[in-house]
Write an enzyme that holds these catalytic residues in place. Structure first.
Site, PDB file in Angstrom:
ATOM      1  N   SER A   1       0.843  -1.193   0.000  1.00 49.47           N
ATOM      2  CA  SER A   1       0.000   0.000   0.000  1.00 49.47           C
ATOM      3  C   SER A   1       0.877   1.241   0.000  1.00 49.47           C
ATOM      4  CB  SER A   1      -0.898   0.006   1.243  1.00 49.47           C
ATOM      5  OG  SER A   1      -1.481   1.288   1.389  1.00 49.47           O
TER       6      SER A   1
ATOM      7  N   HIS B   1      -1.469  -1.431  -4.066  1.00 54.97           N
ATOM      8  CA  HIS B   1      -2.693  -0.995  -3.396  1.00 54.97           C
ATOM      9  C   HIS B   1      -2.661   0.529  -3.248  1.00 54.97           C
ATOM     10  CE1 HIS B   1      -6.165  -1.785  -0.750  1.00 54.97           C
ATOM     11  NE2 HIS B   1      -5.691  -0.836   0.039  1.00 54.97           N
TER      12      HIS B   1
ATOM     13  N   ASP C   1      -4.682   3.746  -1.818  1.00 55.59           N
ATOM     14  CA  ASP C   1      -5.736   4.141  -0.880  1.00 55.59           C
ATOM     15  C   ASP C   1      -6.260   5.531  -1.207  1.00 55.59           C
ATOM     16  OD1 ASP C   1      -6.030   1.944   1.008  1.00 55.59           O
ATOM     17  OD2 ASP C   1      -3.928   2.340   1.482  1.00 55.59           O
TER      18      ASP C   1
ATOM     19  N   MET D   1      -8.881   8.413  -0.196  1.00 57.30           N
ATOM     20  CA  MET D   1      -9.676   8.872   0.953  1.00 57.30           C
ATOM     21  C   MET D   1     -10.192  10.280   0.684  1.00 57.30           C
ATOM     22  SD  MET D   1      -7.314   7.546   4.096  1.00 57.30           S
ATOM     23  CE  MET D   1      -6.452   5.966   4.013  1.00 57.30           C
TER      24      MET D   1
ATOM     25  N   HIS E   1      -8.461   1.312  -3.618  1.00 50.70           N
ATOM     26  CA  HIS E   1      -9.361   1.129  -2.482  1.00 50.70           C
ATOM     27  C   HIS E   1     -10.030   2.474  -2.209  1.00 50.70           C
ATOM     28  CE1 HIS E   1      -9.558   0.134   2.131  1.00 50.70           C
ATOM     29  NE2 HIS E   1     -10.754   0.244   1.585  1.00 50.70           N
TER      30      HIS E   1
ATOM     31  N   MET F   1     -12.071   4.700  -0.272  1.00 47.47           N
ATOM     32  CA  MET F   1     -12.686   5.018   1.018  1.00 47.47           C
ATOM     33  C   MET F   1     -13.345   6.381   0.877  1.00 47.47           C
ATOM     34  SD  MET F   1      -9.556   3.566   3.298  1.00 47.47           S
ATOM     35  CE  MET F   1      -8.480   3.606   1.871  1.00 47.47           C
TER      36      MET F   1
ATOM     37  N   MET G   1     -11.492  -5.324   6.043  1.00 48.75           N
ATOM     38  CA  MET G   1     -10.594  -4.404   6.746  1.00 48.75           C
ATOM     39  C   MET G   1     -10.246  -4.992   8.117  1.00 48.75           C
ATOM     40  SD  MET G   1     -10.012  -1.882   4.751  1.00 48.75           S
ATOM     41  CE  MET G   1      -9.038  -0.950   5.944  1.00 48.75           C
TER      42      MET G   1
ATOM     43  N   GLY H   1      -8.572   4.594   7.240  1.00 54.64           N
ATOM     44  CA  GLY H   1      -8.223   6.014   7.353  1.00 54.64           C
ATOM     45  C   GLY H   1      -6.743   6.275   7.512  1.00 54.64           C
TER      46      GLY H   1
ATOM     47  N   GLY I   1      -2.601   4.457   8.011  1.00 52.27           N
ATOM     48  CA  GLY I   1      -1.694   3.324   8.067  1.00 52.27           C
ATOM     49  C   GLY I   1      -1.122   3.184   9.467  1.00 52.27           C
TER      50      GLY I   1
ATOM     51  N   ASP J   1      -6.658  -6.012   4.762  1.00 54.20           N
ATOM     52  CA  ASP J   1      -5.985  -4.714   4.720  1.00 54.20           C
ATOM     53  C   ASP J   1      -5.984  -4.104   6.113  1.00 54.20           C
ATOM     54  OD1 ASP J   1      -5.043  -2.198   4.075  1.00 54.20           O
ATOM     55  OD2 ASP J   1      -6.791  -1.615   2.884  1.00 54.20           O
ATOM     56  N   GLY J   2      -4.788  -3.922   6.656  1.00 52.82           N
ATOM     57  CA  GLY J   2      -4.653  -3.250   7.945  1.00 52.82           C
ATOM     58  C   GLY J   2      -3.866  -4.067   8.945  1.00 52.82           C
TER      59      GLY J   2
ATOM     60  N   SER K   1       2.678   0.010   6.166  1.00 50.78           N
ATOM     61  CA  SER K   1       3.810   0.396   7.019  1.00 50.78           C
ATOM     62  C   SER K   1       4.830  -0.722   7.175  1.00 50.78           C
ATOM     63  CB  SER K   1       3.307   0.859   8.393  1.00 50.78           C
ATOM     64  OG  SER K   1       2.459  -0.091   8.963  1.00 50.78           O
TER      65      SER K   1
HETATM   66  C1  DX5 Z   1      -6.020   2.039   5.807  1.00 50.44           C
HETATM   67  C2  DX5 Z   1      -5.686   1.628   4.404  1.00 50.44           C
HETATM   68  C3  DX5 Z   1      -4.620   0.637   4.320  1.00 50.44           C
HETATM   69  C4  DX5 Z   1      -3.306   1.060   4.894  1.00 50.44           C
HETATM   70  C5  DX5 Z   1      -2.752  -0.129   5.595  1.00 50.44           C
HETATM   71  O1  DX5 Z   1      -7.211   2.726   5.812  1.00 50.44           O
HETATM   72  O2  DX5 Z   1      -6.824   1.111   3.749  1.00 50.44           O
HETATM   73  O3  DX5 Z   1      -4.446   0.170   2.989  1.00 50.44           O
HETATM   74  O4  DX5 Z   1      -2.372   1.506   3.944  1.00 50.44           O
HETATM   75  O5  DX5 Z   1      -1.636   0.265   6.271  1.00 50.44           O
HETATM   76  P1  DX5 Z   1      -0.895  -0.713   7.310  1.00 50.44           P
HETATM   77  O6  DX5 Z   1      -0.442  -1.897   6.512  1.00 50.44           O
HETATM   78  O7  DX5 Z   1       0.208   0.133   7.818  1.00 50.44           O
HETATM   79  O8  DX5 Z   1      -1.905  -1.074   8.348  1.00 50.44           O
HETATM   80 ZN    ZN Z   2      -6.459   0.101   1.774  1.00 44.70          ZN
END
Ligand code: DX5
Ligand code: ZN
Length: 222
Positions: A7, A31, A33, A35, A64, A66, A134, A139, A141, A172-173, A195
């Site tokens: 991501s 991936h 993200d 938002m 993704h 959001m 999820m 929201g 990482g 994811d997460g 991360s």
């Molecule tokens: C969070 C995102 C994730 C995020 C995951 O809302 O949808 O894709 O990048 O990050 P990590 O792997 O650090 O939890």
């Molecule tokens: Zn994501």
């Protein structure tokens, strides 16, 4: 088959192309993200950034969304170079959104937040190309993995298999080399990690470690 989807949310946004290049040899998908500051309390990437990244990478772009109104942006993401777009079940109009995504030639994904029950996505399993569970609140990482989502992942896997549906199951997460095994044992086959990959001095190596942990669990489970 196990897929690793780094991501870019946790990458250096000032050098995104470089970051993607650093992980590309170990990545199956990228991936992305998206938002909107409304569905989630953060703002990130839109179609212009996807279009720019597209010039630097041939990876499958797993976007993704959001966002509260994904229907207004699916076409823009497709034209920008997205390969798949995942919408959240919590925003409603799910059947129409999945159908529109497919009509645009996108892999149509359906995401579900940690606190949203399995029953919310059950009616759409046959309509989605991908289900995204999820394992943190969307929201940001770097949050801790929520193990309480594991039964829902297992339920989705069981229902997909029972009905003979081929949708991908993505998580994811909070995914890293320590949590990869548990989600794979529950039935996930696409692992998103931000991360744990881009927070590492060697993102490619970090992605490989997650893949190895997942592959080990997969070999033991099958
Ligand atoms: C969070 C995102 C994730 C995020 C995951 O809302 O949808 O894709 O990048 O990050 P990590 O792997 O650090 O939890
Ligand atoms: Zn994501």
């Amino acid at each position: 088959m196990l897929r690793i989807a780094p991501s870019v949310l946790s990458a250096d946004f000032g050098s995104l192309a470089e970051a993607v290049g650093s992980v590309a040899p170990e990545a199956d998908w990228l991936h992305v993200d998206v938002m909107d500051g409304h569905f989630v309390p953060n703002l990130t990437i839109g179609p212009p950034v996807v279009r720019s990244l597209r010039r630097h990478s041939d990876l499958f772009f797993d976007c993704h969304l959001m966002i509260t109104n994904p229907g207004e942006y699916l076409e823009a993401f497709r034209h920008a170079g997205a390969d798949g777009c995942t919408v959240h079940v919590e925003v409603g109009e799910t059947s129409a959104l999945l159908a529109e995504a497919k009509a645009l030639g996108l892999r149509a994904g359906l995401a579900v937040n940690p606190e949203t029950p399995y029953d919310a996505i059950d009616p759409f399993l046959a309509e989605a190309d991908l289900i995204l569970c999820m394992t943190v609140h969307p929201g940001f990482g770097g949050q801790a993995f929520m193990a309480e989502v594991l039964p829902k992942i297992a339920r989705v896997r069981a229902e997909l298999d029972r009905r003979g549906l081929g949708a991908e199951l993505e998580v994811d997460g909070g995914i890293d080399e320590d949590t990869a095994g548990a989600v794979v044992r529950a039935g996930a086959r696409v692992l998103v990690a931000g991360s744990a990959i881009f927070g590492d001095a060697h993102p490619g190596t970090a992605a490989r470690r997650i893949r190895l942990a997942g592959a080990k669990a997969l070999a033991e489970a099958t």
